[in-house]
Design an enzyme around this catalytic site. Structure first.
Site, PDB file in Angstrom:
ATOM      1  CD  GLU A 160      -3.533   5.338 -20.089  1.00  0.00           C
ATOM      2  OE1 GLU A 160      -4.383   5.083 -19.212  1.00  0.00           O
ATOM      3  OE2 GLU A 160      -2.968   4.453 -20.762  1.00  0.00           O
ATOM      4  CG  ASN A 205       2.778   6.947 -22.347  1.00  0.00           C
ATOM      5  OD1 ASN A 205       3.303   6.824 -23.444  1.00  0.00           O
ATOM      6  ND2 ASN A 205       2.239   5.931 -21.682  1.00  0.00           N
ATOM      7  CG  HIS A 242      -2.156  -0.240 -25.881  1.00  0.00           C
ATOM      8  ND1 HIS A 242      -1.370  -1.340 -25.628  1.00  0.00           N
ATOM      9  CD2 HIS A 242      -1.844   0.675 -24.935  1.00  0.00           C
ATOM     10  CE1 HIS A 242      -0.610  -1.111 -24.565  1.00  0.00           C
ATOM     11  NE2 HIS A 242      -0.871   0.110 -24.139  1.00  0.00           N
ATOM     12  CD  GLU A 272       1.712   2.105 -22.516  1.00  0.00           C
ATOM     13  OE1 GLU A 272       0.676   1.419 -22.457  1.00  0.00           O
ATOM     14  OE2 GLU A 272       1.995   2.999 -21.693  1.00  0.00           O
ATOM     15  CG  ASP A 274      -0.430  -4.364 -27.063  1.00  0.00           C
ATOM     16  OD1 ASP A 274      -1.189  -3.443 -27.442  1.00  0.00           O
ATOM     17  OD2 ASP A 274      -0.393  -4.756 -25.877  1.00  0.00           O
TER      18      ASP A 274
END
Ligand SMILES: *[C@@H]1O[C@H](CO)[C@@H](O)[C@H](O)[C@H]1NC(C)=O
Ligand SMILES: *[C@@H]1O[C@H](CO)[C@@H](O)[C@H](O)[C@H]1NC(C)=O
Ligand SMILES: *[C@@H]1O[C@H](CO)[C@@H](O)[C@H](O)[C@H]1NC(C)=O
Ligand SMILES: *[C@@H]1O[C@H](CO)[C@@H](O)[C@H](O)[C@H]1NC(C)=O
Length: 361
Positions: A160, A205, A242, A272, A274
């Site tokens: 990030e 990432n 996300h 990641e 969700d």
């Protein structure tokens, strides 16, 4: 006696799955299916410092290699946990994740070496020059990579680095080293891997790079900067993914975003995933939307040869990082409810892997 009565009632009832629900390890098997289709894994994050690892029902599912073939430590390899004081390294928690992965047939995406958050105060509050902070960063990267060695399939070297508008996120590294901290981190990571002849993939990432926009464009340029930097190497890009039932890119948008990176010769992975509902419990409509988002993300990866693996950011709503009290009512974004029965999205993921239409979207 009460238990016997419950068992009898359950056996007599058409919903007799209730009692076994907390250990639902029946087919379909997401990891087995993904591997059969040529992917490295379907995996999940885990946090050995969380109560989840003491919940044997959770662990029964986590341990099942047919369901999860990879894991990512949610927190335990981050800088504040691994080097709480300068040159004092605490690797035990991360080691626990690697041991658990090895015992349950999983590869590990090690996470992460350099990030703006979860830093110890000696890093954020130190009085640095470019040279001294670079030296501290190099030591941290080198020690982690060498310590965990090939227990790691890959490392998220930088996490990030970009804001949603594509600018570099303000942090201590940007302040003292400048934008060069990113390719330099990849250079140090590559040197560490080379120095002990390991085979460890090096990843960038991030989130909001999974669809066209300023941040996606900046991330593509950042990968090129790393590739053009003397002595640096990058092998892959993690699409955090996300999303939510109120915001997600389409399958076509994700595939196009993946293609911009794979055209540069790097792999991509879903890292990641969700999809919380905007309020809990999720309505029937929200569950269908959630299933569609999971389906689209997984289908995009399945349609992209160089998308090599897919990871959810934990699988049980009870232990998700997105809890309604902290995220404005959002929640229930994982593949399993708190009682460890499956969301419809679990079926959708299996169908996306198999290449069939979504029956629950
Ligand atoms: C598990 O929880 C979900 C969501 O609250 C609920 O819909 C479902 O009926 C529960 N299943 C069992 C077997 O308790
Ligand atoms: C999960 O696997 C770990 C490592 O082998 C083991 O220690 C633990 O007892 C297992 N838990 C369950 C519930 O199967
Ligand atoms: C991008 O966003 C960050 C954080 O909100 C802000 O500090 C920065 O000034 C913005 N940059 C541009 C070019 O708009
Ligand atoms: C810090 O040093 C590195 C390595 O020499 C260099 O690439 C970078 O540009 C320097 N940063 C600043 C802000 O001078």
């Amino acid at each position: 006696m009460a238990l016997a009565a419950l068992v009898a009632a359950a056996n007599a009832s058409p919903v007799s799955t209730t009692l076994k629900a907390r250990q639902d390890i029946s087919a379909p098997y997401l990891n087995s299916e993904a591997q059969a289709k040529g992917k490295l894994w379907f995996g999940t994050a885990v946090d050995t410092t969380s109560a989840e690892v003491d919940n044997s029902d959770y662990m029964t599912i986590f341990n099942d290699t047919n369901i999860f073939g990879q894991t990512t430590p949610g927190n335990t390899m981050k800088w504040m946990y691994t080097e709480p004081e300068q040159n004092v390294f605490t690797f035990a928690e991360g080691e626990e994740t690697i041991a658990l992965a090895e015992a349950t047939g999983k590869k590990v995406r090690c996470h992460n070496l350099v990030w703006s958050e979860e830093l110890p105060s000696w890093v954020t509050d130190g009085s640095w020059t470019n040279e001294t902070l670079l030296a501290a960063m190099k030591t941290h990267i080198t020690r982690e990579i060498e310590y965990y060695g090939e227990g790691c399939y890959s490392w998220d070297v930088v996490n990030e680095a970009l804001d949603s508008n594509g600018s570099f996120t303000e942090n201590v590294f940007l302040e003292h080293i400048g934008e060069a901290y990113v390719p330099l981190a990849f250079q140090y990571a590559y040197e560490a891997v080379e120095s002990f002849c390991g085979d460890i993939k090096l990843f960038y990432n991030d989130y909001s790079i999974e669809y066209a926009g300023d941040k996606h464009t900046a991330a593509v340029a950042l990968v090129q900067t790393i590739q053009n930097w003397d002595g640096a190497q990058i092998d892959g890009v993690g699409f955090e993914s996300h999303f939510s039932t109120s915001f997600a890119p389409t399958q076509a948008e994700i595939e196009a975003a993946m293609a911009d990176f794979t055209a540069l010769g790097v792999d991509v992975q879903i890292t990641e995933l969700d999809v919380p509902c905007t309020s809990v419990p999720c309505s029937a409509d929200a569950l269908a939307t959630q299933a569609q988002v999971y389906y689209d993300v997984v289908a995009a990866c399945m349609a992209t040869d160089d998308c090599t693996g897919m990871t959810v950011w934990d699988f049980d709503d009870e232990y998700s990082w997105i809890q309604p009290a902290e995220y404005d009512g959002e929640g229930d974004g994982d593949l399993f409810y708190s009682n460890l029965t499956r969301h419809p999205a679990y079926t959708a993921v299996s169908e996306a892997i198999e290449g069939s239409d979504c029956s629950v979207c």
